[in-house]
Design a protein around this motif. Sequence first.
Motif, short mmCIF file in Angstrom:
data_model
loop_
_atom_site.label_atom_id
_atom_site.label_comp_id
_atom_site.label_asym_id
_atom_site.label_seq_id
_atom_site.Cartn_x
_atom_site.Cartn_y
_atom_site.Cartn_z
N ASP A 1 0.63 7.28 5.12
CA ASP A 1 1.42 7.66 6.29
C ASP A 1 1.26 6.73 7.49
OD1 ASP A 1 2.67 9.82 5.13
OD2 ASP A 1 1.22 11.29 5.88
N HIS A 2 0.27 5.86 7.49
CA HIS A 2 0.10 4.92 8.59
C HIS A 2 1.20 3.85 8.61
CE1 HIS A 2 -3.90 6.63 9.28
NE2 HIS A 2 -3.86 6.01 10.44
N PHE A 3 1.97 3.79 7.54
CA PHE A 3 2.99 2.74 7.40
C PHE A 3 4.32 3.38 7.01
CE2 PHE A 3 -1.22 1.27 6.24
CZ PHE A 3 -1.40 0.22 7.13
N LEU A 4 5.41 2.66 7.25
CA LEU A 4 6.71 3.14 6.80
C LEU A 4 7.57 1.97 6.33
CD1 LEU A 4 8.54 5.52 6.24
CD2 LEU A 4 9.44 5.30 8.56
N GLU A 5 8.13 1.21 7.25
CA GLU A 5 9.01 0.10 6.86
C GLU A 5 8.31 -0.90 5.95
OE1 GLU A 5 10.61 1.67 10.75
OE2 GLU A 5 8.62 1.22 9.95
N GLU A 6 7.00 -0.99 6.06
CA GLU A 6 6.24 -1.93 5.22
C GLU A 6 6.40 -1.62 3.73
OE1 GLU A 6 5.01 -1.90 9.28
OE2 GLU A 6 4.95 -0.22 7.87
N TRP A 7 6.67 -0.35 3.39
CA TRP A 7 6.83 0.06 1.99
C TRP A 7 8.24 -0.19 1.43
CZ3 TRP A 7 2.22 1.15 0.14
CH2 TRP A 7 1.29 1.86 0.88
N PHE A 8 9.20 -0.35 2.29
CA PHE A 8 10.61 -0.31 1.89
C PHE A 8 10.96 -1.29 0.77
CE2 PHE A 8 12.76 1.34 6.07
CZ PHE A 8 12.07 2.53 5.94
N TRP A 9 11.90 -0.85 -0.09
CA TRP A 9 12.58 -1.69 -1.07
C TRP A 9 11.67 -2.31 -2.11
CZ3 TRP A 9 17.25 -0.15 -0.64
CH2 TRP A 9 17.75 0.21 0.63
N ARG A 10 10.63 -1.58 -2.52
CA ARG A 10 9.78 -2.00 -3.62
C ARG A 10 9.53 -0.81 -4.52
NH1 ARG A 10 6.44 -4.92 -0.35
NH2 ARG A 10 7.06 -3.47 1.25
N PRO A 11 9.27 -1.04 -5.81
CA PRO A 11 9.01 0.08 -6.72
C PRO A 11 7.60 0.62 -6.58
CG PRO A 11 8.97 -1.97 -7.94
CD PRO A 11 9.37 -2.32 -6.53
N ALA A 12 7.48 1.91 -6.87
CA ALA A 12 6.18 2.59 -6.88
C ALA A 12 6.05 3.36 -8.18
CB ALA A 12 6.08 3.54 -5.69
N ALA A 13 4.84 3.40 -8.68
CA ALA A 13 4.52 4.15 -9.89
C ALA A 13 3.36 5.09 -9.57
CB ALA A 13 4.16 3.20 -11.02
N ILE A 14 3.29 6.20 -10.31
CA ILE A 14 2.27 7.22 -10.02
C ILE A 14 1.47 7.54 -11.28
CG2 ILE A 14 1.87 9.55 -9.16
CD1 ILE A 14 4.77 9.31 -7.92
N LEU A 15 0.15 7.53 -11.12
CA LEU A 15 -0.77 8.02 -12.15
C LEU A 15 -1.61 9.11 -11.50
CD1 LEU A 15 -0.97 4.57 -12.40
CD2 LEU A 15 -1.90 5.37 -14.55
N SER A 16 -1.82 10.20 -12.22
CA SER A 16 -2.64 11.28 -11.67
C SER A 16 -3.73 11.66 -12.66
CB SER A 16 -1.79 12.50 -11.32
OG SER A 16 -1.18 13.03 -12.49
N TYR A 17 -4.72 12.37 -12.15
CA TYR A 17 -5.88 12.74 -12.97
C TYR A 17 -6.49 14.03 -12.44
CZ TYR A 17 -8.52 11.20 -8.95
OH TYR A 17 -9.00 11.08 -7.67
N SER A 18 -7.29 14.64 -13.29
CA SER A 18 -8.12 15.76 -12.85
C SER A 18 -9.24 15.94 -13.87
CB SER A 18 -7.31 17.05 -12.70
OG SER A 18 -6.96 17.57 -13.97
N ALA A 19 -10.15 16.81 -13.52
CA ALA A 19 -11.27 17.12 -14.43
C ALA A 19 -10.80 18.02 -15.57
CB ALA A 19 -12.39 17.79 -13.66
N GLY A 20 -9.67 18.65 -15.41
CA GLY A 20 -9.17 19.59 -16.42
C GLY A 20 -7.93 19.09 -17.13
N ARG A 21 -7.34 19.97 -17.89
CA ARG A 21 -6.21 19.59 -18.74
C ARG A 21 -4.89 19.44 -18.00
NH1 ARG A 21 -3.18 24.01 -19.83
NH2 ARG A 21 -4.10 26.02 -19.35
#
Length: 196
Positions: free
Chosen positions: A98-118
């Motif tokens: 959240d400290h940035f905004l325009e700096e992120w524009f027009w590029r792809p993002a991918a998400i990986l998530s994890y937890s201790a459980g299933r």
Amino acid sequence: MAHRILVLYGSYRSDRKGIRLAQYSVDALRARGNDVELIDAKAVDLPMLDRMYKEFAPGSAPQAMEALASKIKAADAFVFVTGEYNWGMQPGLKNLTDHFLEEWFWRPAAILSYSAGRIAGARSNFVWHGTLSEMGMVVISSTITVGPIEQTLAADGKPIGDTGQQLDRAFGRFADDLDWWTQAVKMQRAHKTPPY
């Protein structure tokens, strides 16, 4: 073609396990020939959001924020590695983002998530899609959820057991998807200036 990719991770816990997935991602993307850097929110240690980077006069932002803004602007793509906190986002990663905004524009993002459980952080993974889209990124459809994290990756981020092998198999398609979108966005940005 090598891409400049930032892998962003946000846990502030003293015994954090998700760093394994962040390191795995860095290693796997580097093995494909990319220039990859891990951005660890705990190491960057931005304060709780008061003023965004763009709200500082040029050259007056805190050094850590200035350095990270430069890295974000220079990146071709982003990978967000996130845990799930009470069905929601990891606060450290959200605060950094959240400290940035325009700096992120027009590029792809991918998400990986994890937890201790299933559940593997799936609810946090889902929530990040809308947030990153709102922040001007193209969120790829491929995603990975890892859980239980300690049965999938060793402390050094190396895959272990059957779930580690499953992660290895899934990561190739995930990385191919990110690569496709990264190339497409780079070509379009070179061809035509973004509309805003």
